[in-house]
Design a protein around this motif. Structure first.
Motif, PDB file in Angstrom:
ATOM      1  N   SER A  61       9.601  14.767 -22.026  1.00 38.74           N
ATOM      2  CA  SER A  61       8.587  15.818 -22.037  1.00 38.74           C
ATOM      3  C   SER A  61       7.951  15.952 -23.418  1.00 38.74           C
ATOM      4  O   SER A  61       6.907  16.557 -23.565  1.00 38.74           O
ATOM      5  CB  SER A  61       9.232  17.143 -21.652  1.00 38.74           C
ATOM      6  N   SER A  63       8.988  17.814 -25.592  1.00 40.42           N
ATOM      7  CA  SER A  63       9.020  19.251 -25.841  1.00 40.42           C
ATOM      8  C   SER A  63      10.390  19.653 -26.359  1.00 40.42           C
ATOM      9  O   SER A  63      11.403  19.150 -25.893  1.00 40.42           O
ATOM     10  CB  SER A  63       8.769  20.033 -24.544  1.00 40.42           C
ATOM     11  N   ILE A 106       8.414  25.058 -27.316  1.00 42.06           N
ATOM     12  CA  ILE A 106       8.564  26.075 -26.283  1.00 42.06           C
ATOM     13  C   ILE A 106       9.416  27.191 -26.841  1.00 42.06           C
ATOM     14  O   ILE A 106      10.340  26.956 -27.614  1.00 42.06           O
ATOM     15  CB  ILE A 106       9.201  25.465 -25.017  1.00 42.06           C
ATOM     16  N   HIS A 107       9.071  28.389 -26.473  1.00 36.06           N
ATOM     17  CA  HIS A 107       9.708  29.559 -27.055  1.00 36.06           C
ATOM     18  C   HIS A 107      10.340  30.372 -25.930  1.00 36.06           C
ATOM     19  O   HIS A 107       9.663  30.782 -25.015  1.00 36.06           O
ATOM     20  CB  HIS A 107       8.611  30.362 -27.759  1.00 36.06           C
ATOM     21  N   ARG A 108      11.638  30.563 -25.992  1.00 33.22           N
ATOM     22  CA  ARG A 108      12.312  31.404 -25.007  1.00 33.22           C
ATOM     23  C   ARG A 108      13.232  32.359 -25.723  1.00 33.22           C
ATOM     24  O   ARG A 108      13.796  32.032 -26.758  1.00 33.22           O
ATOM     25  CB  ARG A 108      13.200  30.571 -24.057  1.00 33.22           C
ATOM     26  N   TRP A 110      16.711  34.676 -24.781  1.00 32.96           N
ATOM     27  CA  TRP A 110      17.602  35.055 -23.688  1.00 32.96           C
ATOM     28  C   TRP A 110      18.493  36.172 -24.148  1.00 32.96           C
ATOM     29  O   TRP A 110      18.989  36.182 -25.268  1.00 32.96           O
ATOM     30  CB  TRP A 110      18.339  33.858 -23.100  1.00 32.96           C
ATOM     31  N   LEU A 124      15.560  25.057 -17.387  1.00 26.18           N
ATOM     32  CA  LEU A 124      14.727  24.338 -18.365  1.00 26.18           C
ATOM     33  C   LEU A 124      15.346  22.967 -18.638  1.00 26.18           C
ATOM     34  O   LEU A 124      14.658  21.955 -18.752  1.00 26.18           O
ATOM     35  CB  LEU A 124      14.687  25.080 -19.698  1.00 26.18           C
ATOM     36  N   GLU A 127      15.681  20.634 -15.176  1.00 25.46           N
ATOM     37  CA  GLU A 127      14.403  20.089 -14.727  1.00 25.46           C
ATOM     38  C   GLU A 127      13.765  19.215 -15.806  1.00 25.46           C
ATOM     39  O   GLU A 127      12.640  18.759 -15.645  1.00 25.46           O
ATOM     40  CB  GLU A 127      13.461  21.229 -14.340  1.00 25.46           C
ATOM     41  N   ARG A 129      12.400  19.863 -18.454  1.00 25.03           N
ATOM     42  CA  ARG A 129      11.121  20.309 -18.978  1.00 25.03           C
ATOM     43  C   ARG A 129      11.143  20.338 -20.494  1.00 25.03           C
ATOM     44  O   ARG A 129      10.117  20.492 -21.134  1.00 25.03           O
ATOM     45  CB  ARG A 129      10.760  21.664 -18.392  1.00 25.03           C
TER      46      ARG A 129
ATOM     47  N   LEU B 105       6.920  30.378 -22.613  1.00 18.83           N
ATOM     48  CA  LEU B 105       5.835  30.392 -23.578  1.00 18.83           C
ATOM     49  C   LEU B 105       5.835  29.106 -24.396  1.00 18.83           C
ATOM     50  O   LEU B 105       6.868  28.723 -24.950  1.00 18.83           O
ATOM     51  CB  LEU B 105       5.967  31.586 -24.518  1.00 18.83           C
ATOM     52  N   ILE B 106       4.697  28.451 -24.447  1.00 19.93           N
ATOM     53  CA  ILE B 106       4.556  27.239 -25.240  1.00 19.93           C
ATOM     54  C   ILE B 106       3.666  27.544 -26.426  1.00 19.93           C
ATOM     55  O   ILE B 106       2.722  28.320 -26.315  1.00 19.93           O
ATOM     56  CB  ILE B 106       3.964  26.103 -24.378  1.00 19.93           C
ATOM     57  N   HIS B 107       3.994  26.940 -27.527  1.00 14.35           N
ATOM     58  CA  HIS B 107       3.322  27.264 -28.772  1.00 14.35           C
ATOM     59  C   HIS B 107       2.681  25.992 -29.331  1.00 14.35           C
ATOM     60  O   HIS B 107       3.375  25.021 -29.570  1.00 14.35           O
ATOM     61  CB  HIS B 107       4.382  27.815 -29.732  1.00 14.35           C
ATOM     62  N   ARG B 129       1.056  20.730 -17.485  1.00 11.40           N
ATOM     63  CA  ARG B 129       2.317  21.187 -18.072  1.00 11.40           C
ATOM     64  C   ARG B 129       2.242  22.664 -18.395  1.00 11.40           C
ATOM     65  O   ARG B 129       3.242  23.293 -18.684  1.00 11.40           O
ATOM     66  CB  ARG B 129       2.653  20.353 -19.303  1.00 11.40           C
TER      67      ARG B 129
END
Lengths: 356, 356
Positions: A61, A63, A106-108, A110, A124, A127, A129, B105-107, B129
């Motif tokens: 990805s 990413s 990518i910003h998460r 939790w 995430l 899959e 991603r 969220l993607i940055h 994506r």
């Protein structure tokens, strides 16, 4: 010999390569004895799972996800989030470095109290991603870390030293040791240590700093006084409030080591409002060396953290893991030295950089 | 009548539905006359492209990308990035709201001087994506906006009013009008306006603020003096330096309206270092109402921006567009009112909230 593939592992273990793939991607779906046989074969062959092996039909990805473990404390107001300047800076830096590597960031978040949270992060991963995850946690026993370890997913722990993981951490103990040693060497005798807490829990970084504080006091022949180790939160208001409490004591400290710069801003405010002179009556130091330290009144002595270096180390390690150029068991673990930056809040500079 | 699908559009236009899909996803690959026929059919049928129609075989990514257009200026040092506190706060807020909506969220950043930059963003879109994009730009003619418009991709412009797009912007003119009116009504007669610039270019927000400044002066019967409109950058050092220049003049202003809070921190520092009293000699105001404003010396009057509301508006609009519950041509455009927050840097409070 060429690169060992999952087909080699499958042959050795006497299973299909799909089963090996399943162990890599969803170990929880494979019977324990089968999994152990396959893992033994991997060890014998010195097998390095590459991204391609991890998700056979999926293309990378490109990413990376930054996942912030934010504890049980919800962030449902703006001012709470605005306090998180440090997190904002870290994210900015990762975004910058991700661009340089040609990766999407990518910003998460939790929350450990969100029952579905771990599942969302897990999906995430499952899959595919994302190719890798940077974990921001303040506890070594964070369930997110355990989950990623169980899944054998490429991840990096930022800001915390966790055994058997790749990590970058500031040399918190040394930073505090150097700062307190400097204060003691230049005349402070009652140095107050603001012990940062979160939700009443002490953090790993703070334990390390406390060790540095104690070591420096011992070396200077100063007593370790319980009344000089005071709990505080990580924001300016806490710094202000805790300082007001100190000013009501009969005997005031002659130096305050704040948990970070934001806390120190509140300390300076409280001292100014009560006409306590800085540095003449009380010296003040922060931590992080925000740009803003140069503009407080007086300007704030602080501790510079090599953020960009740390982020580059984290990102390049993760990319190497993802692209298979670094074996997963070749652990990248580094404590990053910090630097004291002297300004007016500690008075005239007697030395530029104490040696640690 | 049920939802119009791309098959209905295809029938009307006399083409295959694959061609309609191509117009939605890669309009540049379709001959102009064919495209125009299909677009006319879409208009006649009042067709709303849904995400499902946009990428027939792909499931929604449930991802939103925040793309920051950072101009030609590279951010290759940490201190440069640390200045970007505002951007960090915006990102934090989007991350928080994305969580609430169950989106990832993607940055991304894109530099207008990077020839491959637009292509990278374009591939995020083409490969589906992400489901939607939030654009952070400071110019209406940003090529990113034009590209997304051409691709008919769901996007939202944050912080800038661009015709024919969905946007949220602060009511910059009204904010400045209210603040300058307050200063004039409470005795300031030479109010210096710090005109924020980037790479020597004036920004849309600043043009709006200047209008508010001029309107308030005119209403108060004060002259518009060129020497009181001074260019500055968006950081504390610029605020400090520009203020030092003002102090060398024969006639000093009696109020300074800084471009933002960080600039104002530098203004306060310069005035303090030169023993100019705030607010007695010069009054100072910032913009953004950072938490830090309560801890400067003196505390800083500023302008509060409803960040969380703006981000919620942006995100919910984008989610509605992505999920097809809002037609793309039902434009969501909103100017968000701000609020004056009075502190010590403007002296005693004569009124709590002037009406604009």
């Amino acid at each position: 010999m060429g690169q060992i593939t999952i087909k080699d592992v499958a042959r050795r273990a006497g299973v299909s390569f799909q089963t090996v793939s399943l162990v890599l991607n969803h170990p929880e779906k494979v019977a324990r004895t089968t999994r152990e046989t396959i893992e033994a074969a991997m060890r014998e062959l010195d097998f390095v799972p590459s991204l391609a092996a991890r998700s056979l039909r999926k293309k990378p990805s490109r990413s990376i996800a930054c996942v912030f473990s934010v504890g049980a404390q919800p962030y449902d107001d703006l001012s709470g989030m605005m306090q998180e300047t440090y997190q904002g800076i870290v994210l900015q830096t990762f975004a910058h470095v991700a661009d340089q590597f040609g990766y999407t960031l990518i910003h998460r978040r939790w929350r450990s109290d969100d029952p579905e949270g771990l599942g969302k992060i897990s999906s995430l991963v499952s899959e595919a991603r994302v190719d890798g995850i940077v974990v921001f946690a303040d506890r070594r026993d964070d369930p997110l870390i355990a989950m990623l370890q169980a899944k054998r997913f490429p991840f990096f722990v930022f800001g915390l030293d966790v055994a058997d993981t790749h990590y970058a951490m500031r040399a918190e103990r040394d930073a505090m040791y150097q700062m307190v040693r400097y204060l003691a060497q230049t005349g402070s005798t009652s140095i107050c240590f603001f012990k940062g807490e979160r939700d009443g829990r002490r953090l790993r970084a703070v334990t390390e700093r406390l060790r540095g504080y104690q070591d420096a006091l011992a070396e200077a022949g100063l007593p370790l006084r319980d009344d000089l180790v005071v709990p505080c939160d990580w924001n300016s208001e806490s710094g202000r409030r805790v300082t007001l409490g100190l000013l009501e004591r009969q005997s005031r400290p002659d130096a305050i080591v704040a948990a970070n710069d934001r806390v120190a801003f509140g300390v300076l405010k409280a001292l100014h409002d009560h006409r306590v002179r800085v540095p003449e009556d009380i010296r003040v130091v922060g931590f992080d060396n925000f740009v803003q330290c140069a503009y407080t009144i007086p300007s704030l002595t602080s501790i510079e953290v090599p953020m960009l270096e740390m982020v580059r180390f984290a990102f390049s390690t993760l990319v190497d893991l993802v692209e298979g150029t670094r074996p997963a068991d070749d652990l990248a673990q580094k404590l990053f030295p910090t630097r004291l930056v002297f300004r007016d809040s500690t008075g005239s500079v007697l030395e530029t950089q104490p040696q640690g």
